[in-house]
Design a protein around this motif. Structure first.
Motif, short mmCIF file in Angstrom:
data_model
loop_
_atom_site.label_atom_id
_atom_site.label_comp_id
_atom_site.label_asym_id
_atom_site.label_seq_id
_atom_site.Cartn_x
_atom_site.Cartn_y
_atom_site.Cartn_z
N GLN A 150 42.33 32.93 -44.18
CA GLN A 150 42.14 32.17 -43.07
C GLN A 150 42.46 32.91 -41.67
N GLN A 151 43.64 33.44 -42.01
CA GLN A 151 44.48 33.96 -40.77
C GLN A 151 43.89 35.38 -40.49
N GLY A 152 43.78 36.14 -41.70
CA GLY A 152 43.04 37.50 -41.72
C GLY A 152 41.85 37.83 -41.40
N ASP A 153 40.78 36.91 -41.46
CA ASP A 153 39.57 37.04 -41.82
C ASP A 153 39.05 36.68 -40.48
N TRP A 154 38.56 37.92 -39.44
CA TRP A 154 37.94 37.63 -38.11
C TRP A 154 36.79 36.83 -37.99
N LEU A 155 35.98 36.67 -39.13
CA LEU A 155 34.91 35.82 -39.32
C LEU A 155 34.85 34.43 -39.26
N ALA A 156 36.08 34.24 -39.91
CA ALA A 156 36.16 32.62 -40.49
C ALA A 156 36.26 31.65 -39.29
N PRO A 157 36.86 31.86 -38.01
CA PRO A 157 36.77 30.88 -37.22
C PRO A 157 35.56 30.81 -36.37
N MET A 158 34.65 31.63 -36.55
CA MET A 158 33.46 31.73 -35.77
C MET A 158 32.44 30.77 -36.08
N LYS A 159 31.67 30.27 -35.35
CA LYS A 159 30.44 29.58 -35.36
C LYS A 159 29.39 29.92 -36.19
N LYS A 160 28.88 29.49 -37.55
CA LYS A 160 27.81 29.85 -38.12
C LYS A 160 26.38 30.05 -37.05
N VAL A 161 25.86 31.04 -37.35
CA VAL A 161 24.54 30.98 -36.47
C VAL A 161 23.40 31.69 -37.12
N ARG A 162 22.49 30.59 -37.01
CA ARG A 162 20.87 31.18 -37.62
C ARG A 162 19.88 30.97 -36.59
N ASN A 163 18.74 31.67 -37.11
CA ASN A 163 17.63 31.11 -36.02
C ASN A 163 17.44 29.73 -35.73
N PRO A 164 17.09 29.16 -34.60
CA PRO A 164 16.81 27.95 -34.47
C PRO A 164 15.40 27.73 -35.43
N LYS A 165 15.39 26.04 -35.83
CA LYS A 165 14.09 26.06 -36.53
C LYS A 165 12.83 26.17 -36.13
N GLU A 166 12.71 26.01 -34.75
CA GLU A 166 11.36 26.36 -33.98
C GLU A 166 11.07 27.71 -34.30
N ASP A 167 11.97 28.69 -34.44
CA ASP A 167 11.64 30.07 -34.50
C ASP A 167 11.32 30.20 -36.03
N PHE A 168 12.32 29.73 -36.91
CA PHE A 168 12.36 30.23 -38.31
C PHE A 168 11.15 29.46 -39.11
N ILE A 169 10.78 28.37 -38.71
CA ILE A 169 9.57 27.70 -39.48
C ILE A 169 8.07 27.89 -38.74
N LEU A 170 7.23 28.49 -39.58
CA LEU A 170 5.89 28.51 -39.14
C LEU A 170 4.87 27.46 -39.80
N GLU A 171 4.44 26.67 -39.11
CA GLU A 171 3.52 25.41 -39.79
C GLU A 171 2.36 25.76 -39.58
N TYR A 172 1.46 25.50 -40.75
CA TYR A 172 0.04 25.34 -40.88
C TYR A 172 -0.51 24.16 -41.06
N ASN A 173 -0.82 23.22 -39.92
CA ASN A 173 -1.18 22.08 -40.62
C ASN A 173 -2.68 21.70 -40.49
#
Length: 210
Positions: free
Chosen positions: A187-210
């Motif tokens: 936990q102390q040595g990992d620079w990525l541990a305290p950072m927010k998890k980031v993914r593409n927003p749903k509106e960009d990630f999901i392509l819908e064909y209705n």
């Protein structure tokens, strides 16, 4: 809840060398990989479990100097068939019929189609397909590890030819596909541990064909 577990996990950058994953939990993670769906149910890959400290150290330079390979508790190597053969196709279907109490050759018409599809292909074309099956299992292993609150780091950054030679995979008809260190984050040595998890927003990630 699986979604919460997946939000918790991230590609761990530094492991706590002093903490080891219990064998029962390693067994669960590998079992999740074993139960993964595969094309035609052929299970075209194997999982190699490495806990030997000296062997993990030997893999560090093969993995571009990434120390997490040595720091982690266990290293999984997903290795796929180097090619399709009649024997491999027949073997799994013979095992399946035995397990289900069916006559051997019950699926001959289907296995003949598989042989006609894969055997004329080159070994390189075969391996592209078998390697994809390993990635399905990787996803289930990552999910099971997250559910157990065990950290993981899927890794493609390694010299597969050197690793295959070190582990003698050619003799087993296998080629390495991806590495998966498992353990507990530093936990102390990992620079990525305290950072927010980031993914593409749903509106960009999901392509819908209705």
């Amino acid at each position: 809840m699986i979604l919460e577990d997946l939000k918790w996990r991230y590609a761990t950058k530094k492991y706590d060398r002093t903490r080891k994953v219990a064998q029962k939990d390693i067994d669960k993670i590998v079992e999740a990989a074993r139960l993964a769906p595969t094309s035609s149910g052929l299970q075209q890959f194997r999982v190699i479990v490495i806990s030997n400290e000296q062997l993990k150290k030997k893999i560090v330079p093969i993995a571009m100097g990434q120390e997490i390979v040595a720091e982690c508790s266990h290293l999984l190597v997903f290795a796929a068939w180097d090619k399709y053969t009649e024997e491999r196709i027949d073997s799994i279907f013979d095992y399946t019929t035995d397990q289900r109490g069916l006559p051997k050759g019950r699926f001959k018409s289907y296995t003949d189609k598989l042989k006609a599809l894969y055997l004329p292909q080159s070994a390189e074309e075969n391996f592209v397909h078998t390697a994809r099956q390993a990635y399905i299992a990787l996803g289930l292993a990552l999910t099971q590890a997250a559910e157990l609150k065990i950290d993981s780091t899927p890794m493609e950054g390694f010299d597969s030819q050197q690793l295959d030679e070190l582990l003698g995979l050619a003799d087993k008809g296998l080629k390495s596909v991806i590495l998966l260190p498992l353990g507990y984050r530093d936990q102390q040595g990992d620079w990525l541990a305290p950072m927010k998890k980031v993914r593409n927003p749903k509106e960009d990630f999901i392509l819908e064909y209705n």
